[in-house]
Write an enzyme that holds these catalytic residues in place. Sequence first.
Site, PDB file in Angstrom:
ATOM      1  N   GLU A 221       2.567 -77.221 -89.980  1.00 35.98           N
ATOM      2  CA  GLU A 221       2.522 -78.667 -90.222  1.00 35.98           C
ATOM      3  C   GLU A 221       2.739 -79.054 -91.675  1.00 35.98           C
ATOM      4  O   GLU A 221       3.284 -80.121 -91.956  1.00 35.98           O
ATOM      5  CB  GLU A 221       1.237 -79.289 -89.668  1.00 35.98           C
ATOM      6  CG  GLU A 221      -0.039 -78.809 -90.290  1.00 35.98           C
ATOM      7  CD  GLU A 221      -1.237 -79.573 -89.703  1.00 35.98           C
ATOM      8  OE1 GLU A 221      -1.300 -80.787 -89.906  1.00 35.98           O
ATOM      9  OE2 GLU A 221      -2.084 -78.941 -89.043  1.00 35.98           O
TER      10      GLU A 221
ATOM     11  N   SER B  29      -6.766 -87.699 -89.465  1.00 38.51           N
ATOM     12  CA  SER B  29      -8.154 -87.653 -89.006  1.00 38.51           C
ATOM     13  C   SER B  29      -9.009 -87.081 -90.126  1.00 38.51           C
ATOM     14  O   SER B  29     -10.062 -87.605 -90.465  1.00 38.51           O
ATOM     15  CB  SER B  29      -8.275 -86.764 -87.766  1.00 38.51           C
ATOM     16  OG  SER B  29      -7.335 -87.116 -86.795  1.00 38.51           O
TER      17      SER B  29
ATOM     18  N   SER C 102      -5.821 -83.565 -96.152  1.00 40.84           N
ATOM     19  CA  SER C 102      -5.324 -82.368 -96.840  1.00 40.84           C
ATOM     20  C   SER C 102      -4.673 -82.777 -98.138  1.00 40.84           C
ATOM     21  O   SER C 102      -3.976 -83.800 -98.190  1.00 40.84           O
ATOM     22  CB  SER C 102      -4.263 -81.645 -96.000  1.00 40.84           C
ATOM     23  OG  SER C 102      -4.884 -80.796 -95.071  1.00 40.84           O
TER      24      SER C 102
ATOM     25  N   ARG D  21      -1.713 -75.721-100.770  1.00 40.94           N
ATOM     26  CA  ARG D  21      -2.784 -76.625-100.343  1.00 40.94           C
ATOM     27  C   ARG D  21      -3.938 -76.383-101.293  1.00 40.94           C
ATOM     28  O   ARG D  21      -4.443 -75.267-101.397  1.00 40.94           O
ATOM     29  CB  ARG D  21      -3.190 -76.326 -98.906  1.00 40.94           C
ATOM     30  CG  ARG D  21      -4.208 -77.332 -98.353  1.00 40.94           C
ATOM     31  CD  ARG D  21      -4.593 -76.996 -96.901  1.00 40.94           C
ATOM     32  NE  ARG D  21      -5.447 -78.025 -96.313  1.00 40.94           N
ATOM     33  CZ  ARG D  21      -6.757 -78.148 -96.533  1.00 40.94           C
ATOM     34  NH1 ARG D  21      -7.373 -77.315 -97.357  1.00 40.94           N
ATOM     35  NH2 ARG D  21      -7.451 -79.110 -95.952  1.00 40.94           N
TER      36      ARG D  21
HETATM   37  P1  ADP Z   1      -3.781 -86.857 -87.101  1.00 41.85           P
HETATM   38  O1  ADP Z   1      -2.546 -86.024 -87.226  1.00 41.85           O
HETATM   39  O2  ADP Z   1      -5.024 -86.149 -87.498  1.00 41.85           O
HETATM   40  O3  ADP Z   1      -3.888 -87.530 -85.766  1.00 41.85           O
HETATM   41  P2  ADP Z   1      -2.735 -89.285 -88.414  1.00 41.85           P
HETATM   42  O4  ADP Z   1      -1.950 -89.164 -89.680  1.00 41.85           O
HETATM   43  O5  ADP Z   1      -1.971 -89.632 -87.196  1.00 41.85           O
HETATM   44  O6  ADP Z   1      -3.616 -87.977 -88.237  1.00 41.85           O
HETATM   45  O7  ADP Z   1      -3.858 -90.358 -88.693  1.00 41.85           O
HETATM   46  C1  ADP Z   1      -4.924 -90.605 -87.794  1.00 41.85           C
HETATM   47  C2  ADP Z   1      -5.756 -91.737 -88.372  1.00 41.85           C
HETATM   48  O8  ADP Z   1      -4.948 -92.901 -88.492  1.00 41.85           O
HETATM   49  C3  ADP Z   1      -6.934 -92.151 -87.528  1.00 41.85           C
HETATM   50  O9  ADP Z   1      -8.080 -91.373 -87.833  1.00 41.85           O
HETATM   51  C4  ADP Z   1      -7.121 -93.606 -87.912  1.00 41.85           C
HETATM   52  O10 ADP Z   1      -7.901 -93.707 -89.087  1.00 41.85           O
HETATM   53  C5  ADP Z   1      -5.713 -94.062 -88.278  1.00 41.85           C
HETATM   54  N1  ADP Z   1      -5.000 -94.828 -87.248  1.00 41.85           N
HETATM   55  C6  ADP Z   1      -3.950 -95.658 -87.504  1.00 41.85           C
HETATM   56  N2  ADP Z   1      -3.492 -96.227 -86.394  1.00 41.85           N
HETATM   57  C7  ADP Z   1      -4.245 -95.767 -85.372  1.00 41.85           C
HETATM   58  C8  ADP Z   1      -4.255 -96.000 -83.965  1.00 41.85           C
HETATM   59  N3  ADP Z   1      -3.394 -96.857 -83.374  1.00 41.85           N
HETATM   60  N4  ADP Z   1      -5.160 -95.337 -83.220  1.00 41.85           N
HETATM   61  C9  ADP Z   1      -6.034 -94.487 -83.775  1.00 41.85           C
HETATM   62  N5  ADP Z   1      -6.089 -94.239 -85.103  1.00 41.85           N
HETATM   63  C10 ADP Z   1      -5.208 -94.860 -85.910  1.00 41.85           C
END
Ligand code: ADP
Length: 360
Positions: free
Chosen positions: A135, A186, A189, A201
């Site tokens: 990733e 979530s 990094s 990293r």
């Molecule tokens: P991951 O790859 O860990 O899922 P993302 O870069 O997609 O990470 O980001 C997830 C975060 O984005 C969530 O924790 C929340 O804070 C935010 N977020 C933005 N839009 C949304 C959505 N529609 N639903 C849920 N979370 C969202």
Amino acid sequence: QPHPHLPVPAIGVDVGGTLTKLVYFEPNDEEEYGGELEAKVLKNIRRYLTKNSAYGNTGHRDIHLQMNNVEIHNKKGTLHFIRFPTAEMSSFLQLAKSKGMAMLLTTVCATGGGAFKFEEEFRREVNIRLKKFDELDALIKGILYADIHNRSECYYYENASDISISQKARFDFSQPYPFILVNIGSGVSILAVRGANDYKRISGTSLGGGTFLGLCSLLTGCTTFEEAIQLATKGDHTKVDKLVRDIYGGDYERFGLPGSLVASSFGQMNSRERRASVSKEDLANATLVTITNNIGLIARMCAVNEKIDKVVFVGNFLRVNPISMKLLAYAMDYWSNHTLKALFLEHEGYFGAIGTLLLA
Ligand code: ADP
């Protein structure tokens, strides 16, 4: 038996802890396809993916991010950007099945933890093999690609030192290195990037976008990220936090700490009366400010340690979230005596998914 007739690589997914990001590359020129049936199914899939903005109850296409007439592996075409909650993966796979996608696709490029977690389900449910990529490799490839192909990809905040007037302005990111990359998903990094293939990293924190949404849901009863951000926009964290002036009665002059600075996040909430007088909006704002400032602090320490002055923030936590972006821009500027610059990218959460197509 599936046929590999969809030009590969056509679909890249980044299956994250909260959101699945899907990038679909639609070539400009119609290719020759084996049989009539395949051509028909392919057309259906294309129509479905490119004409809709909603997929099932929870999927969305980010039309405003679409990239037209871009080149991937010597083919010109359009990049479409689609996202859905990772928790809905099973419904997405059923949808893919019902659209006949599995007939045409043998392989999907994939990254993120879910590329491992859901590998077996992809194979079992739709007979699709995942071609997995790391990733962070994908993230960096995607960022460099997007910046080259979209000249308004990168921006910063003008007048960052005054949040009430700070404004988006284009940043020329054509000489990117070195930069600190802060991916706020979530979790968070943090990477130091010194060249296309030279990165490490350096840090991270579990207090990220998932923490904001989790705490905000607990404290306010909100049910979506959009709702959490809306509440935060109307709230005032100074009713929740203990500020330097709440402790000193003014500035802490000896060490140059302004009275308006947060001394203790949520520091007023031990008092029953204070608790009774704060609103959901105040709590949402305080949660957003707490998480954002903590990430800003860690990012700044990383930048200082690595002696790098550009700090690029990406990840879906920044989606529809100018409060956090302005706050990060302010924090980088103020606490570094104007030596650090916070940068942002329009395709915020999609770089990993883009990157898989490039690595394929
Ligand atoms: P991951 O790859 O860990 O899922 P993302 O870069 O997609 O990470 O980001 C997830 C975060 O984005 C969530 O924790 C929340 O804070 C935010 N977020 C933005 N839009 C949304 C959505 N529609 N639903 C849920 N979370 C969202």
